[in-house]
Scaffold this motif. Sequence first.
Motif, PDB file in Angstrom:
ATOM      1  N   VAL A  41       1.141  -1.250  -0.113  1.00 43.67           N
ATOM      2  CA  VAL A  41       0.048   0.021   0.060  1.00 43.67           C
ATOM      3  C   VAL A  41       0.962   1.137   0.058  1.00 43.67           C
ATOM      4  CG1 VAL A  41      -1.904  -1.053   1.113  1.00 43.67           C
ATOM      5  CG2 VAL A  41      -0.046   0.160   2.455  1.00 43.67           C
ATOM      6  N   ALA A  42       2.159   1.071  -0.023  1.00 45.88           N
ATOM      7  CA  ALA A  42       3.078   2.265  -0.219  1.00 45.88           C
ATOM      8  C   ALA A  42       2.752   3.103  -1.465  1.00 45.88           C
ATOM      9  CB  ALA A  42       4.631   1.763  -0.121  1.00 45.88           C
ATOM     10  N   ASP A  43       3.087   4.355  -1.535  1.00 43.20           N
ATOM     11  CA  ASP A  43       2.643   5.288  -2.760  1.00 43.20           C
ATOM     12  C   ASP A  43       3.444   4.586  -4.032  1.00 43.20           C
ATOM     13  OD1 ASP A  43       1.449   7.052  -1.058  1.00 43.20           O
ATOM     14  OD2 ASP A  43       3.146   8.371  -1.226  1.00 43.20           O
ATOM     15  N   ALA A  44       4.351   3.842  -3.884  1.00 42.21           N
ATOM     16  CA  ALA A  44       4.974   3.078  -4.872  1.00 42.21           C
ATOM     17  C   ALA A  44       4.993   1.741  -4.752  1.00 42.21           C
ATOM     18  CB  ALA A  44       6.500   3.781  -5.265  1.00 42.21           C
ATOM     19  N   PRO A  45       4.001   0.878  -4.717  1.00 38.42           N
ATOM     20  CA  PRO A  45       3.937  -0.581  -4.201  1.00 38.42           C
ATOM     21  C   PRO A  45       5.173  -1.132  -4.691  1.00 38.42           C
ATOM     22  CG  PRO A  45       2.232  -0.140  -5.867  1.00 38.42           C
ATOM     23  CD  PRO A  45       2.944   1.320  -5.593  1.00 38.42           C
ATOM     24  N   ASP A  46       5.434  -2.239  -3.861  1.00 34.92           N
ATOM     25  CA  ASP A  46       6.638  -3.005  -4.084  1.00 34.92           C
ATOM     26  C   ASP A  46       6.066  -4.580  -3.832  1.00 34.92           C
ATOM     27  OD1 ASP A  46       8.892  -4.674  -4.441  1.00 34.92           O
ATOM     28  OD2 ASP A  46      10.219  -3.290  -3.222  1.00 34.92           O
ATOM     29  N   LEU A  47       5.578  -5.304  -4.831  1.00 28.14           N
ATOM     30  CA  LEU A  47       4.880  -6.546  -4.561  1.00 28.14           C
ATOM     31  C   LEU A  47       5.961  -7.416  -4.356  1.00 28.14           C
ATOM     32  CD1 LEU A  47       2.382  -5.070  -5.632  1.00 28.14           C
ATOM     33  CD2 LEU A  47       1.691  -7.141  -6.591  1.00 28.14           C
ATOM     34  N   THR A  48       7.010  -7.345  -4.828  1.00 26.40           N
ATOM     35  CA  THR A  48       8.076  -8.417  -4.479  1.00 26.40           C
ATOM     36  C   THR A  48       8.435  -8.407  -3.206  1.00 26.40           C
ATOM     37  OG1 THR A  48       8.826  -8.066  -6.897  1.00 26.40           O
ATOM     38  CG2 THR A  48      10.484  -9.223  -5.294  1.00 26.40           C
ATOM     39  N   THR A  49       8.721  -7.424  -2.729  1.00 28.77           N
ATOM     40  CA  THR A  49       9.122  -7.224  -1.111  1.00 28.77           C
ATOM     41  C   THR A  49       7.906  -7.663  -0.405  1.00 28.77           C
ATOM     42  OG1 THR A  49      10.714  -5.277  -1.619  1.00 28.77           O
ATOM     43  CG2 THR A  49       9.825  -5.562   0.678  1.00 28.77           C
ATOM     44  N   TRP A  50       6.896  -7.176  -0.687  1.00 27.38           N
ATOM     45  CA  TRP A  50       5.493  -7.572  -0.064  1.00 27.38           C
ATOM     46  C   TRP A  50       5.552  -9.017   0.099  1.00 27.38           C
ATOM     47  CZ3 TRP A  50       0.188  -8.268  -2.370  1.00 27.38           C
ATOM     48  CH2 TRP A  50      -0.594  -8.409  -1.224  1.00 27.38           C
ATOM     49  N   LEU A  51       5.634  -9.778  -0.885  1.00 27.20           N
ATOM     50  CA  LEU A  51       5.298 -11.047  -1.175  1.00 27.20           C
ATOM     51  C   LEU A  51       6.301 -11.991  -0.511  1.00 27.20           C
ATOM     52  CD1 LEU A  51       3.482 -11.447  -4.548  1.00 27.20           C
ATOM     53  CD2 LEU A  51       2.380 -11.375  -2.224  1.00 27.20           C
ATOM     54  N   ARG A  52       7.664 -11.655  -0.762  1.00 26.53           N
ATOM     55  CA  ARG A  52       8.877 -12.286  -0.197  1.00 26.53           C
ATOM     56  C   ARG A  52       8.731 -12.389   1.414  1.00 26.53           C
ATOM     57  NH1 ARG A  52      13.102  -9.061  -1.821  1.00 26.53           N
ATOM     58  NH2 ARG A  52      13.044  -9.972  -3.794  1.00 26.53           N
ATOM     59  N   GLY A  53       8.027 -11.150   1.901  1.00 24.59           N
ATOM     60  CA  GLY A  53       7.768 -11.221   3.476  1.00 24.59           C
ATOM     61  C   GLY A  53       6.689 -11.914   4.177  1.00 24.59           C
ATOM     62  N   LEU A  54       5.712 -12.292   3.174  1.00 25.44           N
ATOM     63  CA  LEU A  54       4.728 -13.376   3.689  1.00 25.44           C
ATOM     64  C   LEU A  54       5.147 -14.778   4.095  1.00 25.44           C
ATOM     65  CD1 LEU A  54       1.974 -11.540   1.708  1.00 25.44           C
ATOM     66  CD2 LEU A  54       2.656 -10.807   3.775  1.00 25.44           C
ATOM     67  N   THR A  55       4.560 -14.950   5.175  1.00 23.02           N
ATOM     68  CA  THR A  55       4.624 -16.372   5.533  1.00 23.02           C
ATOM     69  C   THR A  55       3.273 -17.156   4.926  1.00 23.02           C
ATOM     70  OG1 THR A  55       3.502 -16.069   7.412  1.00 23.02           O
ATOM     71  CG2 THR A  55       6.070 -16.082   7.585  1.00 23.02           C
ATOM     72  N   ALA A  56       3.367 -18.371   4.774  1.00 20.43           N
ATOM     73  CA  ALA A  56       2.020 -19.140   4.436  1.00 20.43           C
ATOM     74  C   ALA A  56       0.751 -18.734   5.515  1.00 20.43           C
ATOM     75  CB  ALA A  56       2.328 -20.737   4.583  1.00 20.43           C
ATOM     76  N   GLU A  57       1.091 -18.572   6.523  1.00 20.36           N
ATOM     77  CA  GLU A  57       0.133 -17.870   7.381  1.00 20.36           C
ATOM     78  C   GLU A  57      -0.477 -16.644   6.894  1.00 20.36           C
ATOM     79  OE1 GLU A  57      -1.000 -17.659  12.310  1.00 20.36           O
ATOM     80  OE2 GLU A  57       0.966 -18.373  11.682  1.00 20.36           O
ATOM     81  N   ASP A  58       0.647 -15.824   6.738  1.00 22.67           N
ATOM     82  CA  ASP A  58       0.384 -14.225   6.380  1.00 22.67           C
ATOM     83  C   ASP A  58      -0.549 -14.541   5.091  1.00 22.67           C
ATOM     84  OD1 ASP A  58       2.068 -13.481   8.371  1.00 22.67           O
ATOM     85  OD2 ASP A  58       3.631 -13.338   7.183  1.00 22.67           O
ATOM     86  N   ARG A  59      -0.099 -15.137   4.212  1.00 26.33           N
ATOM     87  CA  ARG A  59      -1.049 -15.404   2.955  1.00 26.33           C
ATOM     88  C   ARG A  59      -2.478 -15.973   3.153  1.00 26.33           C
ATOM     89  NH1 ARG A  59       1.985 -15.714  -2.200  1.00 26.33           N
ATOM     90  NH2 ARG A  59       4.175 -15.129  -1.981  1.00 26.33           N
ATOM     91  N   LEU A  60      -2.531 -16.885   3.907  1.00 32.02           N
ATOM     92  CA  LEU A  60      -3.885 -17.022   4.431  1.00 32.02           C
ATOM     93  C   LEU A  60      -4.785 -15.901   4.926  1.00 32.02           C
ATOM     94  CD1 LEU A  60      -3.366 -20.995   5.786  1.00 32.02           C
ATOM     95  CD2 LEU A  60      -4.529 -20.107   3.814  1.00 32.02           C
ATOM     96  N   GLY A  61      -3.949 -15.114   5.758  1.00 35.00           N
ATOM     97  CA  GLY A  61      -4.743 -13.948   6.438  1.00 35.00           C
ATOM     98  C   GLY A  61      -5.101 -13.033   5.486  1.00 35.00           C
TER      99      GLY A  61
END
Length: 238
Positions: A29-49
Motif C-alpha cells: 500500500v506504499a505510494d510506490a507499491p513493491d509487490l516483490t518485497t511484500w510477497l517475499r515477506g509473507l509466510t504461508a500463514e500471512d498469505r492465508l490471512g
Amino acid sequence: MSEVLRVGVPVATVWTSPESPRDLDAAAVADAPDLTTWLRGLTAEDRLGLHGRTLTQLLDGEPVLVEERRDGWARVVAPWQPVPGQDGYPGWVRESHLRASLDSDLDHPVDHVPADRIAVAAYAERFAGLVYLWGGTSPAGFDCSGLVHYSYRQAGVVVPRDSPDQALAATPVPLGDEEPGDLYFFAREDGRVYHVGFVVSGGRMLHAPESDGTGRIVEEELSPERRAHLAAAGRFEV
C-alpha cells in the motif's frame, strides 16, 4: 456521475476496506507499491490471512470508477472485472495508485498474443510454479480465477473475475466432452462454485490451488477429492 481514473502503478491491490491492510502489508500500500518485497515477506500463514482483506488486483492503465474518497483511499468499481448485476468489481485502493485519465473510455483491452482458448491455456502454463496469492490477478501471484481472468484478458476477452461468475458466464460443456482449453469448475455441497482450472486433457488440469498458503500453479491429474467436487465444465470462445 463517477469519476473515471486509471491505475498508475504496475499492480494495485484492492482491499475490502481502508482498515484491511496489516502492518506487514505496508509494501503493498506504499505510494510506490513493491509487490516483490511484500510477497517475499509473507509466510504461508500471512498469505492465508489475506482472506477477507484483499479482493482482487488492478493492472497499470486499467480504468476505475471512483465512488468515494477517504483519508488517502478511493472506493472504486473496476469495469474490466465483470460482476453480474454490477458495473464492475468493487473495493478500496490507495489514491496514490491512481492517475488522471485522458478520456472516459472504458472499452476493454485489445488482444495481445493468444488466438484461441487452447492458446490461452498455453499462455497460463508459463506461470507454473508461481505461488498462489488470494485475490491475485497479476504475474506477481494468482488465485485460481485470477489466473483464468488474466490469461483471457491477454486475448482481449474479458471474463468475470470470480469462479462462481465464470461458471455462470461460460458456455456449458457436458462432463466427458471437455476439450483442452476448456475450464473445470468445482463446487461445495451447497452447489456454490469455489475453484476453477484449465482443462489440459480429460481428467487433467492446470490450476492455482491454495494448499494452506503454500500452493503453486501446477498441472496435475484430478485427485479423488477434486473429482468428488467436479461440478461442471465450461468454455469461453476467443
